[in-house]
Design an enzyme around this catalytic site. Structure first.
Site, PDB file in Angstrom:
ATOM      1  N   LYS A  51       0.850  -1.202   0.000  1.00 15.60           N
ATOM      2  CA  LYS A  51       0.000   0.000   0.000  1.00 15.60           C
ATOM      3  C   LYS A  51       0.880   1.244   0.000  1.00 15.60           C
ATOM      4  O   LYS A  51       0.616   2.207  -0.730  1.00 15.60           O
ATOM      5  CB  LYS A  51      -0.925   0.017   1.226  1.00 15.60           C
ATOM      6  CG  LYS A  51      -2.083  -0.982   1.123  1.00 15.60           C
ATOM      7  CD  LYS A  51      -2.848  -1.129   2.438  1.00 15.60           C
ATOM      8  CE  LYS A  51      -3.900  -2.230   2.301  1.00 15.60           C
ATOM      9  NZ  LYS A  51      -4.628  -2.509   3.540  1.00 15.60           N
ATOM     10  N   GLN A  95      -5.132  -1.178   9.723  1.00 13.73           N
ATOM     11  CA  GLN A  95      -4.973  -2.503   9.132  1.00 13.73           C
ATOM     12  C   GLN A  95      -5.566  -3.572  10.049  1.00 13.73           C
ATOM     13  O   GLN A  95      -5.321  -3.578  11.259  1.00 13.73           O
ATOM     14  CB  GLN A  95      -3.478  -2.767   8.863  1.00 13.73           C
ATOM     15  CG  GLN A  95      -3.192  -4.051   8.106  1.00 13.73           C
ATOM     16  CD  GLN A  95      -3.718  -4.070   6.677  1.00 13.73           C
ATOM     17  OE1 GLN A  95      -3.901  -3.025   6.046  1.00 13.73           O
ATOM     18  NE2 GLN A  95      -3.986  -5.252   6.160  1.00 13.73           N
ATOM     19  N   ASP A 118     -11.209   2.905   3.968  1.00 12.55           N
ATOM     20  CA  ASP A 118     -11.587   1.490   3.905  1.00 12.55           C
ATOM     21  C   ASP A 118     -13.097   1.322   3.700  1.00 12.55           C
ATOM     22  O   ASP A 118     -13.561   0.238   3.348  1.00 12.55           O
ATOM     23  CB  ASP A 118     -11.231   0.801   5.236  1.00 12.55           C
ATOM     24  CG  ASP A 118      -9.997  -0.071   5.120  1.00 12.55           C
ATOM     25  OD1 ASP A 118      -9.722  -0.560   4.021  1.00 12.55           O
ATOM     26  OD2 ASP A 118      -9.322  -0.241   6.150  1.00 12.55           O
TER      27      ASP A 118
HETATM   28  N1  GUN Z   1      -6.876  -6.693   6.115  1.00 14.53           N
HETATM   29  C1  GUN Z   1      -7.141  -7.458   5.026  1.00 14.53           C
HETATM   30  N2  GUN Z   1      -7.805  -6.725   4.095  1.00 14.53           N
HETATM   31  C2  GUN Z   1      -7.955  -5.481   4.621  1.00 14.53           C
HETATM   32  C3  GUN Z   1      -8.545  -4.292   4.134  1.00 14.53           C
HETATM   33  O1  GUN Z   1      -9.089  -4.204   3.034  1.00 14.53           O
HETATM   34  N3  GUN Z   1      -8.484  -3.215   4.976  1.00 14.53           N
HETATM   35  C4  GUN Z   1      -7.916  -3.290   6.199  1.00 14.53           C
HETATM   36  N4  GUN Z   1      -7.923  -2.188   6.949  1.00 14.53           N
HETATM   37  N5  GUN Z   1      -7.363  -4.373   6.678  1.00 14.53           N
HETATM   38  C5  GUN Z   1      -7.375  -5.465   5.895  1.00 14.53           C
END
Ligand code: GUN
Length: 283
Positions: A51, A95, A118
């Site tokens: 990311k 996350q 998100d």
């Molecule tokens: N962990 C796995 N996929 C995601 C996601 O799309 N967003 C977040 N914040 N954590 C994750």
């Protein structure tokens, strides 16, 4: 047709990059994204690194805040409140998964919904399900964009979504309902999954069961989107496969996303897209 997620994501990133360059020229402002990472969950480390790299590539100011798994809920909430107030930060992502002793719902509710890239905050969830503008979770948004790239008009099509999670299945259903699809959500307790699948014009598999969807489950000409990331052991090491048995389904589908190289890269591009959207909404 095999949908190349890497190419699709690159195109989306190029578009975002251009728009950010023009914003920088006009306003001298730069979209900012902060990722909050708690503990040392190995897959999360990889996701977060990807990311960060992608955000930098398109010109987003991105930062990762790392905390030990011993951090208290109160301290984590105060971190979120500080980010909410920071004018240089337009996107906040916590996350997941968080350590067990931390209540994820409680933490997510503290994020300013305008910065919730998100799309997990109840305000965004509610806006999406009532058909209003919202920040939409990145994985289903990516799946939606890939489906639309194959076929523009989806009205009246039968969709089977396998998986009912808040992250994928439920928001995916909302996006496709908005397109006038007839949506069925199947899950681990659904009895006639194969029969439901045979009737679907679009299949989105997001249950986390390796190679669940087989060629004889799929209607000829269906669009098949594979959200699964499953490790299967091999003689030497392991390999990553999706929820769809690619070799048999590719022969039946009109379009299919591979794993890896399908939904994954597009999900990250959608996070950048959401950060830009949040920036525009705030300013
Ligand atoms: N962990 C796995 N996929 C995601 C996601 O799309 N967003 C977040 N914040 N954590 C994750």
């Amino acid at each position: 047709m095999i949908i190349d997620g890497k190419k699709f994501a690159q195109k989306l990133r190029n578009k975002i990059k251009k728009e950010i360059q023009s914003i920088k020229k006009k306003t001298k402002l730069i979209p900012g994204l902060t990722v909050v990472l708690v503990g040392n969950h190995a897959p999360s480390e990889i996701y977060v690194r990807n990311k960060e790299i992608s955000a930098k590539e398109v010109g987003i100011n991105s930062k990762v805040l790392r905390f030990k798994s011993s951090i208290s809920e109160i301290k984590l909430i105060s971190v979120i409140h500080k980010l909410n107030k920071d004018k240089k930060i337009h996107g906040i992502l916590v996350q997941l998964p968080l350590p067990n002793k931390i209540n994820g719902h409680k933490i997510i509710q503290e994020i300013n919904p305008k910065k919730d890239v998100d799309g997990f905050h109840p305000i965004n969830v509610g806006n999406l399900s009532s058909g209003k503008d919202a920040l939409v979770p990145c994985t289903p948004l990516g799946c939606y964009l890939m489906i639309k790239s194959v076929r523009k008009n989806l009205a009246g099509l039968n969709v089977l979504i396998i998986g009912r999670s808040n992250l994928n299945g439920k928001p995916m259903a909302q996006l496709l309902l908005k397109e006038d699809c007839t949506v069925t959500i199947g899950h681990s307790k659904t009895k006639n999954l194969k029969e439901l699948c045979k009737k679907a014009d679009i299949v989105v598999a997001a249950v986390g069961r390796a190679n669940l969807v087989k060629g004889d489950w799929v209607k000829k000409g269906a669009i098949v989107i594979d959200v699964g990331i499953n490790r299967v052991e091999k003689k030497k090491g392991y390999k990553i496969v999706g929820d769809v048995e690619f070799e048999t389904v590719v022969k039946k589908a009109r379009a299919i996303t591979p794993v890896p190289g399908g939904v994954g890269p597009v999900t990250i591009a959608c996070l950048l897209n959401n950060t830009l959207k949040a920036f525009k909404n705030i300013n």
